[in-house]
Design a protein around this motif. Structure first.
Motif, PDB file in Angstrom:
ATOM      1  N   GLY A   1      41.410 -49.027   6.703  1.00  0.00           N
ATOM      2  CA  GLY A   1      41.349 -47.772   7.445  1.00  0.00           C
ATOM      3  C   GLY A   1      39.951 -47.297   7.775  1.00  0.00           C
ATOM      4  O   GLY A   1      39.780 -46.248   8.403  1.00  0.00           O
ATOM      5  N   GLU A   2      38.939 -48.022   7.361  1.00  0.00           N
ATOM      6  CA  GLU A   2      37.552 -47.615   7.605  1.00  0.00           C
ATOM      7  C   GLU A   2      37.224 -47.765   9.091  1.00  0.00           C
ATOM      8  O   GLU A   2      37.403 -48.832   9.673  1.00  0.00           O
ATOM      9  CB  GLU A   2      36.615 -48.483   6.759  1.00  0.00           C
ATOM     10  CG  GLU A   2      35.177 -48.029   6.747  1.00  0.00           C
ATOM     11  CD  GLU A   2      34.346 -48.787   5.709  1.00  0.00           C
ATOM     12  OE1 GLU A   2      33.500 -48.155   5.075  1.00  0.00           O
ATOM     13  OE2 GLU A   2      34.560 -50.013   5.551  1.00  0.00           O
ATOM     14  N   THR A   3      36.747 -46.694   9.705  1.00  0.00           N
ATOM     15  CA  THR A   3      36.377 -46.742  11.121  1.00  0.00           C
ATOM     16  C   THR A   3      35.038 -47.458  11.268  1.00  0.00           C
ATOM     17  O   THR A   3      34.296 -47.638  10.287  1.00  0.00           O
ATOM     18  CB  THR A   3      36.254 -45.328  11.714  1.00  0.00           C
ATOM     19  OG1 THR A   3      35.134 -44.665  11.085  1.00  0.00           O
ATOM     20  CG2 THR A   3      37.532 -44.521  11.513  1.00  0.00           C
ATOM     21  N   VAL A   4      34.721 -47.823  12.497  1.00  0.00           N
ATOM     22  CA  VAL A   4      33.428 -48.464  12.771  1.00  0.00           C
ATOM     23  C   VAL A   4      32.289 -47.538  12.337  1.00  0.00           C
ATOM     24  O   VAL A   4      31.338 -47.964  11.693  1.00  0.00           O
ATOM     25  CB  VAL A   4      33.301 -48.842  14.265  1.00  0.00           C
ATOM     26  CG1 VAL A   4      31.889 -49.305  14.584  1.00  0.00           C
ATOM     27  CG2 VAL A   4      34.319 -49.906  14.651  1.00  0.00           C
ATOM     28  N   GLY A   5      32.403 -46.266  12.677  1.00  0.00           N
ATOM     29  CA  GLY A   5      31.363 -45.304  12.300  1.00  0.00           C
ATOM     30  C   GLY A   5      31.195 -45.180  10.793  1.00  0.00           C
ATOM     31  O   GLY A   5      30.075 -45.127  10.281  1.00  0.00           O
ATOM     32  N   GLN A   6      32.297 -45.132  10.090  1.00  0.00           N
ATOM     33  CA  GLN A   6      32.236 -45.054   8.625  1.00  0.00           C
ATOM     34  C   GLN A   6      31.607 -46.314   8.038  1.00  0.00           C
ATOM     35  O   GLN A   6      30.788 -46.235   7.112  1.00  0.00           O
ATOM     36  CB  GLN A   6      33.631 -44.844   8.045  1.00  0.00           C
ATOM     37  CG  GLN A   6      34.212 -43.479   8.334  1.00  0.00           C
ATOM     38  CD  GLN A   6      35.698 -43.406   8.019  1.00  0.00           C
ATOM     39  OE1 GLN A   6      36.420 -44.395   8.059  1.00  0.00           O
ATOM     40  NE2 GLN A   6      36.165 -42.193   7.725  1.00  0.00           N
ATOM     41  N   LEU A   7      31.988 -47.452   8.570  1.00  0.00           N
ATOM     42  CA  LEU A   7      31.422 -48.709   8.083  1.00  0.00           C
ATOM     43  C   LEU A   7      29.921 -48.768   8.331  1.00  0.00           C
ATOM     44  O   LEU A   7      29.156 -49.139   7.440  1.00  0.00           O
ATOM     45  CB  LEU A   7      32.107 -49.903   8.748  1.00  0.00           C
ATOM     46  CG  LEU A   7      31.518 -51.272   8.431  1.00  0.00           C
ATOM     47  CD1 LEU A   7      31.650 -51.591   6.948  1.00  0.00           C
ATOM     48  CD2 LEU A   7      32.184 -52.342   9.268  1.00  0.00           C
ATOM     49  N   LEU A   8      29.477 -48.397   9.518  1.00  0.00           N
ATOM     50  CA  LEU A   8      28.047 -48.445   9.822  1.00  0.00           C
ATOM     51  C   LEU A   8      27.260 -47.464   8.960  1.00  0.00           C
ATOM     52  O   LEU A   8      26.150 -47.775   8.526  1.00  0.00           O
ATOM     53  CB  LEU A   8      27.805 -48.191  11.310  1.00  0.00           C
ATOM     54  CG  LEU A   8      28.292 -49.292  12.243  1.00  0.00           C
ATOM     55  CD1 LEU A   8      28.099 -48.883  13.694  1.00  0.00           C
ATOM     56  CD2 LEU A   8      27.608 -50.623  11.961  1.00  0.00           C
ATOM     57  N   THR A   9      27.833 -46.310   8.684  1.00  0.00           N
ATOM     58  CA  THR A   9      27.167 -45.351   7.800  1.00  0.00           C
ATOM     59  C   THR A   9      27.023 -45.930   6.395  1.00  0.00           C
ATOM     60  O   THR A   9      25.960 -45.839   5.770  1.00  0.00           O
ATOM     61  CB  THR A   9      27.959 -44.026   7.768  1.00  0.00           C
ATOM     62  OG1 THR A   9      28.020 -43.502   9.100  1.00  0.00           O
ATOM     63  CG2 THR A   9      27.303 -43.017   6.842  1.00  0.00           C
ATOM     64  N   ARG A  10      28.074 -46.557   5.914  1.00  0.00           N
ATOM     65  CA  ARG A  10      28.022 -47.194   4.589  1.00  0.00           C
ATOM     66  C   ARG A  10      27.033 -48.361   4.597  1.00  0.00           C
ATOM     67  O   ARG A  10      26.280 -48.568   3.639  1.00  0.00           O
ATOM     68  CB  ARG A  10      29.424 -47.675   4.190  1.00  0.00           C
ATOM     69  CG  ARG A  10      29.524 -48.170   2.763  1.00  0.00           C
ATOM     70  CD  ARG A  10      30.969 -48.311   2.324  1.00  0.00           C
ATOM     71  NE  ARG A  10      31.770 -49.196   3.131  1.00  0.00           N
ATOM     72  CZ  ARG A  10      31.910 -50.511   2.886  1.00  0.00           C
ATOM     73  NH1 ARG A  10      31.296 -51.068   1.861  1.00  0.00           N
ATOM     74  NH2 ARG A  10      32.676 -51.249   3.658  1.00  0.00           N
ATOM     75  N   LEU A  11      27.016 -49.097   5.687  1.00  0.00           N
ATOM     76  CA  LEU A  11      26.100 -50.232   5.813  1.00  0.00           C
ATOM     77  C   LEU A  11      24.644 -49.778   5.681  1.00  0.00           C
ATOM     78  O   LEU A  11      23.857 -50.400   4.971  1.00  0.00           O
ATOM     79  CB  LEU A  11      26.333 -50.917   7.160  1.00  0.00           C
ATOM     80  CG  LEU A  11      25.649 -52.239   7.366  1.00  0.00           C
ATOM     81  CD1 LEU A  11      26.607 -53.192   8.089  1.00  0.00           C
ATOM     82  CD2 LEU A  11      24.407 -52.089   8.197  1.00  0.00           C
ATOM     83  N   VAL A  12      24.305 -48.682   6.326  1.00  0.00           N
ATOM     84  CA  VAL A  12      22.938 -48.158   6.220  1.00  0.00           C
ATOM     85  C   VAL A  12      22.600 -47.820   4.781  1.00  0.00           C
ATOM     86  O   VAL A  12      21.528 -48.168   4.281  1.00  0.00           O
ATOM     87  CB  VAL A  12      22.726 -46.934   7.125  1.00  0.00           C
ATOM     88  CG1 VAL A  12      21.404 -46.252   6.838  1.00  0.00           C
ATOM     89  CG2 VAL A  12      22.796 -47.346   8.571  1.00  0.00           C
TER      90      VAL A  12
END
Length: 170
Positions: free
Chosen positions: A66-77
């Motif tokens: 369920g992780e959105t692209v935006g959520q994933l990129l924020t976590r990635l940072v």
């Protein structure tokens, strides 16, 4: 040892006046051994780049349900920015040397070119992985636009902060 030696010599003599022979002599190995570890002298400054890219790829591959692209990129940072011991990546000696050299008025064109190569390569690889992870939602071109926009914003914000004297962890 090669990286430490190179960074010390770059600081003492300047990047362009430091030779591979001097770097290797400082650690007691032959110059040709240098090329077992690095393709170019510039790559000493990017020794951490492949590791950071691998962390990003692994995070994308193991995205949360369920992780959105935006959520994933924020976590990635967050994950890429902090090292295992909580140290901010851009505060490491290698990252600081690279940043200082790239932001200097007389930055060597070879270092600038290698930085651009690393950035473009990383963006493409991350975009491809993001597309695979979200194949039903994001086409490759959109993934590339998202990754490019995201990394561009982060880099520009970081460079602006560094130039203005903002602490690197901010």
């Amino acid at each position: 040892a090669l990286v430490d030696s190179a960074l010390r010599l770059f600081a003492e003599k300047g990047y362009e006046r430091t030779t591979i022979a001097e770097i290797t002599a400082a650690v007691g190995i032959a110059p040709r051994t240098f090329f077992s570890y690095f393709q170019t002298k510039e790559d000493v400054l990017f020794t951490d780049s492949l590791e950071r890219l691998d962390i990003g790829l692994q995070l994308i591959r193991t995205r949360r349900p369920g992780e959105t692209v935006g959520q994933l990129l924020t976590r990635l940072v967050s994950e890429i920015s902090l090292l295992g011991d909580g140290t901010f990546h851009m505060a490491t000696p290698t990252a600081r040397a690279r940043i200082d050299l790239l932001l200097s008025p007389d930055a060597p064109p070879t270092v600038q070119a290698r930085a651009m190569w690393w950035l473009l390569n990383a963006q493409q690889v991350l975009a491809e992985e993001l597309h695979r992870a979200y194949a039903d939602e994001v086409d490759l071109q959109t993934a590339a636009a998202v990754v490019g926009s995201f990394t561009g914003a982060l880099i520009t914000a970081a460079v602006t902060g560094i130039r203005n004297g903002t602490p690197v962890d901010e």
